[in-house]
Each structure stands twice: as structure tokens, then as C-alpha cells.
Design an enzyme around this catalytic site. Structure first.
Site, PDB file in Angstrom:
ATOM      1  CG  ASP A 105       1.652  64.431  42.482  1.00  0.00           C
ATOM      2  OD1 ASP A 105       0.411  64.441  42.614  1.00  0.00           O
ATOM      3  OD2 ASP A 105       2.221  64.292  41.388  1.00  0.00           O
ATOM      4  CE1 TYR A 199       7.157  55.788  47.861  1.00  0.00           C
ATOM      5  CE2 TYR A 199       7.053  57.835  46.629  1.00  0.00           C
ATOM      6  CZ  TYR A 199       7.789  56.879  47.280  1.00  0.00           C
ATOM      7  OH  TYR A 199       9.137  57.008  47.364  1.00  0.00           O
TER       8      TYR A 199
END
Ligand SMILES: [Zn+2]
Length: 207
Positions: A105, A199
Site C-alpha cells: 500500500d 488516499y
């Protein structure tokens, strides 16, 4: 004081205080900094974490010249810890493999290790620019020394430092017990992209 830097001073201060409270540094070692345009807010060298305040942080320009502050700036301007497990990998000269989805990630690949550079040497910055995994969260194990991370904000740099230490700890324990599986490259790429998109959306919501 430069008014626009007040928020950045507060952010860097919070990131700095989180280093000892998360067990990432010992004594006065370690550092976190934040950049706004041509200015970098940084921890003064050799000052106890308990004595720090947003006001006694040092402001330097990009060439390292002190703009504000009476205390000597710390010797480097990257977020920097000596956290235990990650430093073990730095000492062994081993990168941390992608055993965890978290590593995929944030970093999109193994957490790399640098060549040896003496502490405080300006080559540390060069080494970081060349070898740290790229992206919003950057990290590099500095050979025989510790961990350097960077991010878009001091909080990102701190997050990166915490995930590097957590990953190193899991990797060490897993390797001790058996033969942990590395995530396939294709899966690492997918996870990293998906995380980047999520994000981005979260940042947009905050404006
Ligand atoms: Zn160090």
C-alpha cells in the site's frame, strides 16, 4: 517569526513528539522535519524531546542556512529514526520484503537499503533521492545506521517511519518462525495503485 510557518511548526512538533512516544528513537537521536516552499522546519540538534516546543524549532532554507532559531539545526533534514527492528535490517544490509499488504500500500515494493554513508554526511540526501522507494511515502534503510523516511507532510513521514518499524518487526518474527511468502509483484502493484487512489480521494474530501 514567519507567520505562514506557524502551522508547519505545529505539525513538525507533533511528529517529533510522536517519535519517542512510539519508541522509535532513543535520547536526543532522530528527527522529523517539514517543508513549505523554500523553508524547512527542523528539530534543533542535541535537544531533549521533552524540551521541544513549536517555537524552538529551527527554520532553515533549502541550502541549510538558518533563517530562524538560535539553536543549531539537526545534522540532516529528513525524518529519521533508529527504530530497533528496522535498524536490524539496515545492519544486515537487507531490504524488507513485501510480506505485508501495508508495505505494498504505502511503498509499492520492498523497503530498500542504502550503501554505507557516515552519519551527517551530505551524501545521505543523495542516497535517499536515488534509492528510497518513490511516491507519497518514501523510505530507505540507511546501512549500519537506521531509517530515513519522507512524505508530503511531517505526519506522512512519521506514518512511514511507524510502518517501516512495524513491517521490520513482523518480517523478523515471520522469518524466525518459518518461510514467509512474498506478495507477487502484480498484486503489489495493484494494491499500491488502489491505495493511491483511495488516499487521493480522502485528501480531496478534506479540501
Ligand atoms: Zn541517526
Amino acid at each position: 517569526m514567519i507567520a505562514v510557518l506557524e502551522e508547519l511548526r505545529a505539525e513538525v512538533y507533533r511528529a517529533l513528539k510522536a517519535l519517542p512516544s512510539n519508541g522509535l528513537v532513543q535520547g536526543t537521536s532522530g528527527n522529523a522535519s517539514g517543508r513549505d516552499g523554500d523553508y524547512v522546519v527542523i528539530k534543533p540538534s542535541g535537544v531533549e524531546y521533552d524540551s521541544l516546543s513549536p517555537d524552538n524549532l529551527v527554520v532553515v532554507d533549502l541550502s541549510g542556512r538558518v533563517i530562524e532559531g538560535v539553536l543549531k539545526p539537526s545534522v540532516d533534514t529528513l525524518a529519521h529514526t533508529h527504530s530497533t527492528y528496522a535498524t536490524v535490517y539496515a545492519v544486515l544490509g537487507r531490504s524488507i520484503p513485501v510480506y505485508l499488504t501495508e508495505i505494498a500500500d504505502l511503498f509499492g515494493g520492498p523497503i530498500p537499503v542504502s550503501s554505507y554513508v557516515p552519519p551527517g554526511d551530505e551524501k545521505i540526501g543523495k542516497e535517499f533521492a536515488e534509492k528510497a522507494c518513490p511516491g507519497r511515502f518514501q523510505a530507505l534503510l540507511m546501512r549500519n545506521h537506521g531509517v530515513f523516511t519522507a512524505g508530503k507532510t511531517p505526519k506522512d513521514a512519521l506514518t512511514a517511519a511507524l510502518i517501516v518499524e512495524h513491517s521490520a518487526r513482523i518480517a523478523h518474527l515471520a522469518e524466525d518462525v518459518g518461510n514467509p511468502a512474498v506478495l507477487p509483484e502484480e498484486e503489489v502493484r495493484k494494491l499500491h495503485e488502489r491505495y493511491g487512489e483511495a488516499y487521493g480521494q480522502r485528501s480531496d474530501e478534506k479540501g
